[in-house]
Design a protein around this motif. Sequence first.
Motif, PDB file in Angstrom:
ATOM      1  N   SER A   1      54.616 -27.235 -58.323  1.00  0.00           N
ATOM      2  CA  SER A   1      55.764 -29.217 -58.911  1.00  0.00           C
ATOM      3  C   SER A   1      54.913 -29.895 -58.157  1.00  0.00           C
TER       4      SER A   1
ATOM      5  N   ALA B   1      55.239 -32.963 -60.590  1.00  0.00           N
ATOM      6  CA  ALA B   1      56.306 -34.881 -60.300  1.00  0.00           C
ATOM      7  C   ALA B   1      54.829 -35.695 -60.624  1.00  0.00           C
TER       8      ALA B   1
ATOM      9  N   PHE C   1      54.607 -33.855 -46.201  1.00  0.00           N
ATOM     10  CA  PHE C   1      55.650 -34.535 -46.767  1.00  0.00           C
ATOM     11  C   PHE C   1      56.041 -35.138 -45.642  1.00  0.00           C
TER      12      PHE C   1
ATOM     13  N   ASP D   1      66.157 -25.284 -61.936  1.00  0.00           N
ATOM     14  CA  ASP D   1      64.775 -26.930 -62.310  1.00  0.00           C
ATOM     15  C   ASP D   1      66.014 -27.775 -62.003  1.00  0.00           C
TER      16      ASP D   1
ATOM     17  N   LEU E   1      57.353 -40.746 -56.507  1.00  0.00           N
ATOM     18  CA  LEU E   1      56.432 -39.628 -56.644  1.00  0.00           C
ATOM     19  C   LEU E   1      56.750 -38.208 -55.209  1.00  0.00           C
ATOM     20  N   TYR E   2      56.856 -38.910 -54.630  1.00  0.00           N
ATOM     21  CA  TYR E   2      57.525 -38.284 -52.812  1.00  0.00           C
ATOM     22  C   TYR E   2      58.652 -37.649 -53.086  1.00  0.00           C
TER      23      TYR E   2
ATOM     24  N   ARG F   1      59.941 -36.268 -56.416  1.00  0.00           N
ATOM     25  CA  ARG F   1      60.045 -34.942 -56.679  1.00  0.00           C
ATOM     26  C   ARG F   1      58.842 -34.563 -56.752  1.00  0.00           C
ATOM     27  N   ALA F   2      57.868 -34.637 -55.962  1.00  0.00           N
ATOM     28  CA  ALA F   2      56.808 -33.756 -55.326  1.00  0.00           C
ATOM     29  C   ALA F   2      57.418 -32.687 -54.825  1.00  0.00           C
ATOM     30  N   LEU F   3      59.122 -33.727 -53.568  1.00  0.00           N
ATOM     31  CA  LEU F   3      58.942 -32.804 -52.332  1.00  0.00           C
ATOM     32  C   LEU F   3      60.180 -32.190 -52.750  1.00  0.00           C
TER      33      LEU F   3
ATOM     34  N   GLY G   1      60.608 -30.624 -55.704  1.00  0.00           N
ATOM     35  CA  GLY G   1      60.319 -29.640 -56.057  1.00  0.00           C
ATOM     36  C   GLY G   1      59.403 -28.731 -55.420  1.00  0.00           C
ATOM     37  N   SER G   2      59.183 -29.323 -54.377  1.00  0.00           N
ATOM     38  CA  SER G   2      58.381 -27.659 -53.323  1.00  0.00           C
ATOM     39  C   SER G   2      58.978 -26.974 -52.681  1.00  0.00           C
TER      40      SER G   2
ATOM     41  N   SER H   1      60.589 -24.627 -54.540  1.00  0.00           N
ATOM     42  CA  SER H   1      59.647 -23.961 -55.256  1.00  0.00           C
ATOM     43  C   SER H   1      59.478 -23.390 -53.687  1.00  0.00           C
ATOM     44  N   CYS H   2      59.577 -23.526 -52.505  1.00  0.00           N
ATOM     45  CA  CYS H   2      59.466 -22.556 -51.397  1.00  0.00           C
ATOM     46  C   CYS H   2      60.527 -21.750 -51.727  1.00  0.00           C
TER      47      CYS H   2
ATOM     48  N   ALA I   1      60.669 -19.198 -53.732  1.00  0.00           N
ATOM     49  CA  ALA I   1      59.581 -17.998 -53.681  1.00  0.00           C
ATOM     50  C   ALA I   1      59.738 -16.977 -52.638  1.00  0.00           C
TER      51      ALA I   1
ATOM     52  N   LEU J   1      55.191 -25.323 -45.982  1.00  0.00           N
ATOM     53  CA  LEU J   1      55.272 -26.204 -46.344  1.00  0.00           C
ATOM     54  C   LEU J   1      55.225 -27.837 -45.872  1.00  0.00           C
TER      55      LEU J   1
END
Lengths: 229, 229
Positions: free
Chosen positions: A164, A168, A204, B128, B153-154, B156-158, B160-161, B164-165, B168, B200
């Motif tokens: 991800s 991103a 984060f 998604d 970026l923060y 989208r990365a956050l 997405g993560s 994902s978690c 998972a 995370l």
Amino acid sequence: MPELLSRRELNKAATRQAITDAALTLLRAQGPGNFTVEDIAESAGISRRTFFNYFSSTEAALASMTHGFLDNALQQFRQRPADEPILESARAALMQLADPMTVAPLAELFTLTQDNAVLSRSELEAWDHCTEEIISAARERFAGTPGAVVDELYLRALAGSVISCGKAAMDVWFARCGADLSPASLAVLRQLLIDAMGHLGSGFGSPVPAAGPSATSTTATTHLNKERL
Amino acid sequence: MPELLSRRELNKAATRQAITDAALTLLRAQGPGNFTVEDIAESAGISRRTFFNYFSSTEAALASMTHGFLDNALQQFRQRPADEPILESARAALMQLADPMTVAPLAELFTLTQDNAVLSRSELEAWDHCTEEIISAARERFAGTPGAVVDELYLRALAGSVISCGKAAMDVWFARCGADLSPASLAVLRQLLIDAMGHLGSGFGSPVPAAGPSATSTTATTHLNKERL
DNA sequence: CATGAAATTACACTACGTGCAAGTTTGCAC
DNA sequence: GTGCAAACTTGCACGTAGTGTAATTTCATG
């Protein structure tokens, strides 16, 4: 005279390449959704049926580029030393992607398909496939340390998060730089990947990326916003 | 006599429901890929053409359940106080998913489609889509604090993560408990969600989940492995 | 060169998804 | 109620996707 690759395999590789080339050419010329499998086959000099012997759909043919791109990163990951912190391995693997030859096809593919639902769906699938492979690779790595109990949740959450973050970074990069492949643009991509992994590694904690001990992270990411996403 | 919902809207809602019910029934009875749109339409008492007025494909009809499931979580997220740490908000929102009525349809859908490529593709798309919505929600939240510069970026990365978690945790849960919806099973799911978010939040420092200050995290996840994934 | 395996091809067939032009239902004003 | 317009449903036709099959060609090997 058995060469490294038999005639058969060479032919197959060539056909495969011809198909993806033809698909990309048509995508450039006609735009997504404006050409058929028959068009690709004709352009590649094969029959429609043969196309389906290689790819299950137009999208699959185009997504093979993304697969190649991600397989590259995965290969890098597998080659990292097993005692390295896993996030560092992931960072190093992702860093390999910020290479002109590597990202070029993906960047173009992205710009050509970003507003097309059915194509981005295949992209998603490619990323997901890569996630599964990272899970396998990480599981093997942890299984190498004797007596370790592999936590499946940890593996899956980690792999998914890493992917991800990579996604991103690329999304932000595409939005910011388009298909620009200049050294400056690639430097931005590298920094975005570093920052994204930094966010992940620090849980984060703060929107402003805390400069890690090893990363001379200039806060290049915080100055621009309002990108077209 | 204008009711809350007009006759038209009631009819549409009923038809929509009839379609998804019929699709799920057929999925149960015939298995994925062994029935057509025409079968669904006939079973729902409508024409084939009308089906396509509601959904663009069989998978879309089935994925509407996943969408409902995730919209639920998103709604929870949006209702959290804006000054709360964002990871805590995410954790709380995901926790709402561990509710029998909520997960039941998704659990069944998962067991019925887990080995089907084309269906899990639609599931991917749903997750998604949820990621994009979380990004929007988080962006709005940060935009609320005056003078803050939103780091795309923060965000989208956050987002997405987090997704994902969540994914998972659900994957591990399905693999471990199947479609079991007993209180004990749901407790496992809750703990998996907590542990995943814990990983995370702590930057995936250690495979063994460090018990956070507020979470009495028994290490329920580390005892089992070799699950069928 | 002969032989068998592998790949390509043509053909047929089912199903998907959509545009279009009917027909039907619903909401609304008179 | 009557009439009308908009929304919804339906049948039909059409192009395309994807697959099974059997015939044909290409390649490797003795």
